[in-house]
Design an enzyme around this catalytic site. Sequence first.
Site, PDB file in Angstrom:
ATOM      1  N   ASP A 112      25.564 -62.714  53.104  1.00 26.78           N
ATOM      2  CA  ASP A 112      25.865 -63.760  52.744  1.00 26.78           C
ATOM      3  C   ASP A 112      27.192 -63.779  51.796  1.00 26.78           C
ATOM      4  O   ASP A 112      27.113 -63.683  50.433  1.00 26.78           O
ATOM      5  CB  ASP A 112      25.203 -65.027  52.190  1.00 26.78           C
ATOM      6  N   PHE A 165      21.338 -68.670  47.116  1.00 26.46           N
ATOM      7  CA  PHE A 165      21.818 -69.779  47.800  1.00 26.46           C
ATOM      8  C   PHE A 165      22.309 -69.777  48.988  1.00 26.46           C
ATOM      9  O   PHE A 165      23.292 -68.911  49.206  1.00 26.46           O
ATOM     10  CB  PHE A 165      22.657 -70.529  46.867  1.00 26.46           C
ATOM     11  N   LYS A 196      34.103 -70.787  52.040  1.00 22.95           N
ATOM     12  CA  LYS A 196      34.844 -71.153  50.885  1.00 22.95           C
ATOM     13  C   LYS A 196      36.205 -70.631  50.922  1.00 22.95           C
ATOM     14  O   LYS A 196      37.125 -71.353  51.403  1.00 22.95           O
ATOM     15  CB  LYS A 196      33.871 -70.398  49.610  1.00 22.95           C
TER      16      LYS A 196
HETATM   17  C1  LIG Z   1      28.546 -72.332  48.952  1.00 25.89           C
HETATM   18  C2  LIG Z   1      27.703 -71.407  49.305  1.00 25.89           C
HETATM   19  C3  LIG Z   1      26.826 -71.559  50.874  1.00 25.89           C
HETATM   20  C4  LIG Z   1      26.979 -72.975  51.364  1.00 25.89           C
HETATM   21  O1  LIG Z   1      28.358 -73.383  51.623  1.00 25.89           O
HETATM   22  P1  LIG Z   1      28.785 -74.848  52.258  1.00 25.89           P
HETATM   23  O2  LIG Z   1      30.220 -74.761  52.697  1.00 25.89           O
HETATM   24  O3  LIG Z   1      28.448 -75.721  51.005  1.00 25.89           O
HETATM   25  O4  LIG Z   1      27.815 -75.274  53.159  1.00 25.89           O
HETATM   26  C5  LIG Z   1      26.168 -70.606  51.273  1.00 25.89           C
HETATM   27  N1  LIG Z   1      26.027 -69.576  50.363  1.00 25.89           N
HETATM   28  C6  LIG Z   1      26.588 -69.113  49.474  1.00 25.89           C
HETATM   29  C7  LIG Z   1      26.399 -67.894  48.894  1.00 25.89           C
HETATM   30  C8  LIG Z   1      27.342 -70.220  48.919  1.00 25.89           C
HETATM   31  O5  LIG Z   1      28.016 -69.891  47.732  1.00 25.89           O
END
Ligand SMILES: *Cc1c(COP(=O)(O)O)cnc(C)c1O
Length: 407
Positions: free
Chosen positions: A226, A141, A255
Amino acid sequence: MKNELKQVTRKTFDEVILPIYNPISFIPVKGKGSILWDQQGNKYIDFASGIAVTALGHCHPLLVKTLQKQGETLWHTGNIFTNESSLRLAYKLTTNTFADKVFFANSGAEANEAAFKLARFYSINYYNPYKTKIIAFYNSFHGRTLFTVSVGGQSKYSKNFGPKPLDIVHVPFNNLDALEEEIDNYTCAVVLEPIQGEGGIILATKKFIKGVRTLCDKYNALLIFDEIQCGMGRSGKLFTYMYYNINPDILTTAKALGGGFPISAMLTTEKIAKMMLIGIHGTTYGGNPLACAVAETAFDIINLSKTQDGVIKRNTYFLNLLKLINKKYKVFSDIRGKGLLIGTELSKKLKGKSRFFLYAAAKNQVIILNSGPNVLRFAPSLLISFNEIDKGMENLEKTIYKILKQS
Ligand SMILES: *Cc1c(COP(=O)(O)O)cnc(C)c1O
């Protein structure tokens, strides 16, 4: 014409908000540490932290102090200026990691969008115009913009939005052979979450991470980590890559970075950053003084060895309690995770019921998350007290007892 609004309730949501979420039936109005209160004054133990965001709990006194102070000083200037708090935060992020340069944005997706654009721009200009392939992994994701959702490895999120950015390929996670088959001289980047957060709390193996690094080096592809969910102390180190004795070329974080204030960052090396040009990318809010001031305070606390050691201790404590519950009720087929990013796979007879557990747990005054249909996810504050963990687990056990009794 709508009637005058007397009191907002969960029903108001259905009237006025785009129907893309299905929030829990009560509305939280106050938080302190790992406790939330709803409109009726009921109390909940928070094992979710707004999806791994409020890593220092709700309304941490030092974050509140910084927010108030900066709020009375300077909020926003735009990038025609630089500002002191963004420079201090960038300095801290670079001196404590592999990186030399930082780009600030506001959300995880934007940090990844910048990372993918940077990887393409760098490879096209440094190598050749055909080096544009991005390899990502199934169940990953990376956000919800069209580019990031196309790189993400869950087609349910990207289908029915029309033509997508091209030259993006997905291969199975933790499978070096599959990656080796796909990677070539036209690959500009490989992107992975060291712990797949939305994809079921799947940890990359050490062998896999080392192998990906080696393959990226062989084909001059950039390795993007990521760490939007698993970074900033969540795994027990500042960033998860620090467990593996390798460096990525680009890392994204969001986050927990602002402890609840929206901010994200993309980190990279001097060599890659140097290919960028003035005006080639940008954002209005990115790096604004208010967000960076709060994030700087959050960083100072998360970067303490005391905080990170505390995460490891809480991991052991948390896992032990989950194992005890499972011994009694046999509801999980696997319990896994790193630091305070923990997943429990539901056993066969409960498969597909993770959302059901989430709503039921909320009714029993503990807030948990799911990660796909079969996994319960726990991402509490890194500072949650052992008492609060006990209380939350009691509520979770109550939830499980009731669900089993009904089924
Ligand atoms: C939450 C998340 C995103 C996206 O972040 P947003 O602030 O919702 O755009 C991307 N990569 C990972 C691994 C995430 O957990």
